[in-house]
Design an enzyme around this catalytic site. Structure first.
Site, mmCIF file in Angstrom:
data_model
loop_
_atom_site.group_PDB
_atom_site.id
_atom_site.type_symbol
_atom_site.label_atom_id
_atom_site.label_comp_id
_atom_site.label_asym_id
_atom_site.label_seq_id
_atom_site.Cartn_x
_atom_site.Cartn_y
_atom_site.Cartn_z
ATOM 1 N N ASN A 12 0.721 -1.181 -0.130
ATOM 2 C CA ASN A 12 -0.014 -0.032 -0.176
ATOM 3 C C ASN A 12 1.048 1.206 -0.066
ATOM 4 O OD1 ASN A 12 -1.924 2.069 0.368
ATOM 5 N ND2 ASN A 12 -2.788 1.078 2.542
ATOM 6 N N ARG B 264 -2.578 -2.201 -3.597
ATOM 7 C CA ARG B 264 -3.949 -1.433 -3.053
ATOM 8 C C ARG B 264 -4.011 -0.045 -4.089
ATOM 9 N NH1 ARG B 264 -5.662 2.003 2.296
ATOM 10 N NH2 ARG B 264 -7.656 2.404 1.494
ATOM 11 N N HIS C 106 -13.315 2.606 0.422
ATOM 12 C CA HIS C 106 -13.074 1.508 1.317
ATOM 13 C C HIS C 106 -13.851 0.282 0.612
ATOM 14 C CE1 HIS C 106 -13.307 4.471 4.771
ATOM 15 N NE2 HIS C 106 -11.992 4.306 4.526
ATOM 16 N N GLY D 203 -13.099 4.144 10.807
ATOM 17 C CA GLY D 203 -11.568 4.142 11.132
ATOM 18 C C GLY D 203 -11.224 5.847 11.322
ATOM 19 N N GLY E 277 -10.674 7.337 8.200
ATOM 20 C CA GLY E 277 -11.954 7.746 7.347
ATOM 21 C C GLY E 277 -13.133 6.741 7.665
ATOM 22 N N ARG F 102 -12.154 14.953 8.285
ATOM 23 C CA ARG F 102 -12.843 15.455 7.123
ATOM 24 C C ARG F 102 -14.370 15.594 7.689
ATOM 25 N NH1 ARG F 102 -11.628 10.071 4.009
ATOM 26 N NH2 ARG F 102 -9.056 10.358 3.868
ATOM 27 N N ASP G 206 -8.135 11.580 16.744
ATOM 28 C CA ASP G 206 -8.324 10.180 17.193
ATOM 29 C C ASP G 206 -9.585 9.568 18.220
ATOM 30 O OD1 ASP G 206 -5.944 7.586 17.340
ATOM 31 O OD2 ASP G 206 -7.538 7.789 18.904
ATOM 32 N N MET G 207 -10.497 9.116 17.728
ATOM 33 C CA MET G 207 -11.630 8.827 18.455
ATOM 34 C C MET G 207 -11.288 8.619 19.883
ATOM 35 S SD MET G 207 -14.824 8.759 18.433
ATOM 36 C CE MET G 207 -15.821 8.779 17.357
ATOM 37 N N GLU H 244 -8.521 -5.704 5.146
ATOM 38 C CA GLU H 244 -8.297 -5.557 3.896
ATOM 39 C C GLU H 244 -6.950 -6.013 2.935
ATOM 40 O OE1 GLU H 244 -9.000 -1.475 5.588
ATOM 41 O OE2 GLU H 244 -9.350 -0.784 3.464
HETATM 42 P P1 ADP Z 1 -7.385 3.506 9.679
HETATM 43 O O1 ADP Z 1 -8.533 4.162 9.076
HETATM 44 O O2 ADP Z 1 -6.240 4.581 9.543
HETATM 45 O O3 ADP Z 1 -7.062 2.115 9.200
HETATM 46 P P2 ADP Z 1 -8.511 2.336 12.020
HETATM 47 O O4 ADP Z 1 -9.293 1.464 11.164
HETATM 48 O O5 ADP Z 1 -7.112 1.473 12.823
HETATM 49 O O6 ADP Z 1 -7.575 3.355 11.246
HETATM 50 O O7 ADP Z 1 -9.190 3.242 13.069
HETATM 51 C C1 ADP Z 1 -8.516 4.182 13.797
HETATM 52 C C2 ADP Z 1 -9.676 4.798 14.719
HETATM 53 O O8 ADP Z 1 -10.143 3.784 15.503
HETATM 54 C C3 ADP Z 1 -9.024 5.926 15.727
HETATM 55 O O9 ADP Z 1 -9.727 7.118 15.804
HETATM 56 C C4 ADP Z 1 -8.947 5.326 17.058
HETATM 57 O O10 ADP Z 1 -8.997 6.217 17.931
HETATM 58 C C5 ADP Z 1 -10.032 4.366 16.908
HETATM 59 N N1 ADP Z 1 -10.215 3.166 18.008
HETATM 60 C C6 ADP Z 1 -9.357 2.314 18.209
HETATM 61 N N2 ADP Z 1 -9.755 1.584 19.368
HETATM 62 C C7 ADP Z 1 -10.611 2.300 19.673
HETATM 63 C C8 ADP Z 1 -11.545 1.923 21.056
HETATM 64 N N3 ADP Z 1 -11.239 1.176 21.778
HETATM 65 N N4 ADP Z 1 -12.523 2.980 21.324
HETATM 66 C C9 ADP Z 1 -12.499 4.100 20.083
HETATM 67 N N5 ADP Z 1 -12.030 4.176 19.312
HETATM 68 C C10 ADP Z 1 -11.249 3.433 18.948
#
Ligand code: ADP
Length: 418
Positions: free
Chosen positions: A7, A107, A196, A226, A228, A257, A299-300, A401
């Site tokens: 990727n 990818r 996606h 994620g 995105g 976004r 970051d969530m 993926e």
């Molecule tokens: P990408 O889209 O880059 O592949 P991921 O699918 O790994 O990323 O998702 C990343 C997001 O998932 C981040 O916002 C992260 O904070 C969130 N995340 C991961 N674990 C948790 C959790 N236990 N609770 C809430 N959010 C989470």
């Protein structure tokens, strides 16, 4: 067959090396994975993880062994050469050399209308990808650079392109056309493409398995959450609508976004705030979403921690995130009529019981009822977290993926006699 999944982003190359089973039914095995980052910067950095190093007599340590160091990676070709070195030389080598890689799966973000599935890379495919670069200026050029460099470094391997857009090429015109002058579509191909797709397809196939339904009769709403985020309506195993559009900016609220907004906001920012188109692009793609609303983070986990600590705007960001998603689930329920499963995947969808709960709250009349205990129970397995009486099942399915890219690549390479 050893299949390398690559990727290539603008400044990074992520990779995974799979050993694929010879026939149907065997399990694919990840042998190594890693990332070369900071391409073009001084220094670059590689993180390489070998799951089962050559010469290991016993089982690999849990999670494998990792090596991380600064490197010189002035361009993508250098980054791919570093990757091959890490895979084939030294303590964490898993193959003897590049000739041990029979196929490479790339990818590719944008396959436009031409690619409805994965394809062997040919001169014609390369020409088409160059043409689509205008549709995905941030993503396709590095994908293309990566393909050409990998072809030079691994000339004997079969190279396969797997597109983020391909799964959504089954959208009907009423779902993919914008209500713009038709010429913009006919002449310039301005339409909804959706992204996606590899993840939506992976969880669709996995969900049909969990539900015990034939893929061709499975209706789903798949939510990839994620960094995105996108949702898709899947009818009979095929995508019939999706939230991302011409670009990955449309739809759900994401880490940075905005997702949906009135297009007139853009004119306002240009005219009243004096912003340039590039500045608006940056604002909507990199400074909005969870980050923009909360002012805390994209970051969530960080946003949730701040909200739990009482930060009002972080709480608001969560509220908008879940509300937007709930609206899409309602809309796609109307699109599909019968929904066998609502699927959560991606880092947020797989790991956050709270986001799943907040999203589903209020959706009971539409047939989505969570079981609080099942939803809260931590697990890495694909699972059903709906209450027994829920009309639609609610599934949590970890996406993969890379595995899907490896499977498509192995299939096409085998068909070509690689
Ligand atoms: P990408 O889209 O880059 O592949 P991921 O699918 O790994 O990323 O998702 C990343 C997001 O998932 C981040 O916002 C992260 O904070 C969130 N995340 C991961 N674990 C948790 C959790 N236990 N609770 C809430 N959010 C989470």
């Amino acid at each position: 067959m050893n299949v390398l999944v690559v990727n290539c982003g603008s400044s990074s190359v992520k990779y995974s090396l799979f050993r694929m089973p010879a026939g149907e039914g065997g399990a694919a095995e990840v042998r190594a994975s890693g990332i070369v980052e900071r391409i073009g910067l001084e220094p670059g950095r590689i993180r390489h993880r070998a799951v089962c190093a050559a010469g290991d007599s016993g089982p690999a340590e849990a999670g494998g062994r990792t090596d991380e160091r600064d490197v010189a990676a002035p361009d993508h070709e250098a980054a791919l050469a570093l990757m091959i070195n890490a895979l084939s030389r030294g303590r964490l080598a898993v193959i003897a050399g590049p000739a041990d890689i029979q196929a490479v799966g790339h990818r590719v973000v944008h396959g436009a209308e031409q690619f409805t599935g994965s394809v062997r890379v040919t001169g014609e495919v390369i020409r088409a990808l160059k043409e689509f670069s205008a549709l995905a200026p941030l993503h396709n050029p590095p994908n293309l650079v990566g393909i050409r460099a990998a072809q030079r470094l691994m000339p004997a391997a079969a190279h396969v392109a797997v597109f983020d857009t391909a799964f959504h090429q089954t959208l009907p015109p009423r779902a993919f056309l914008y209500a713009l002058p038709y010429d913009l579509y006919a002449e310039h191909r301005i339409r909804r493409y959706g992204f996606h797709g590899t993840s939506h397809r992976y969880v669709t196939e996995a969900a049909a398995g969990v539900l015990g339904l034939p893929l061709g009769r499975t209706n789903l709403i798949t939510c990839h959450l994620g960094n995105g985020c996108s949702a898709a309506a899947v009818e009979g195993g095929k995508s019939v609508d999706t939230s991302m559009g011409l670009t990955p900016l449309e739809g759900l609220v994401m880490g940075t976004r905005s997702g949906d907004l009135d297009p007139a906001v853009v004119f306002h920012l240009v005219r009243a705030q004096g912003m340039t188109p590039d500045e608006v692009d940056d604002l909507l793609n990199r400074r909005s979403g969870l980050l923009g609303v909360s002012g805390v983070a994209s970051d969530m986990r960080d946003v949730m921690a701040a909200a739990a600590a009482g930060d009002r705007r972080a709480g608001l960001a969560l509220d908008i995130f879940c509300y937007r998603l709930r609206k899409y689930i309602g809309a796609y329920t109307a699109v599909l009529g019968r929904v066998d499963g609502l699927v959560f995947t991606g880092g947020i969808g797989e790991n956050s019981a709270e986001i799943r709960e907040r999203t589903c709250c209020g959706l009971q009349p539409l047939g989505y009822v969570l079981d609080a205990a099942l939803n809260a129970a931590p697990s890495r397995a694909p699972r059903d977290v709906a209450a027994p009486g829920s009309r639609s099942r609610i599934l949590v399915i970890p996406t993969d993926e890379e595995l899907l890219i490896a499977r498509d690549t192995a299939r096409l390479a085998a068909a070509a006699g690689a």
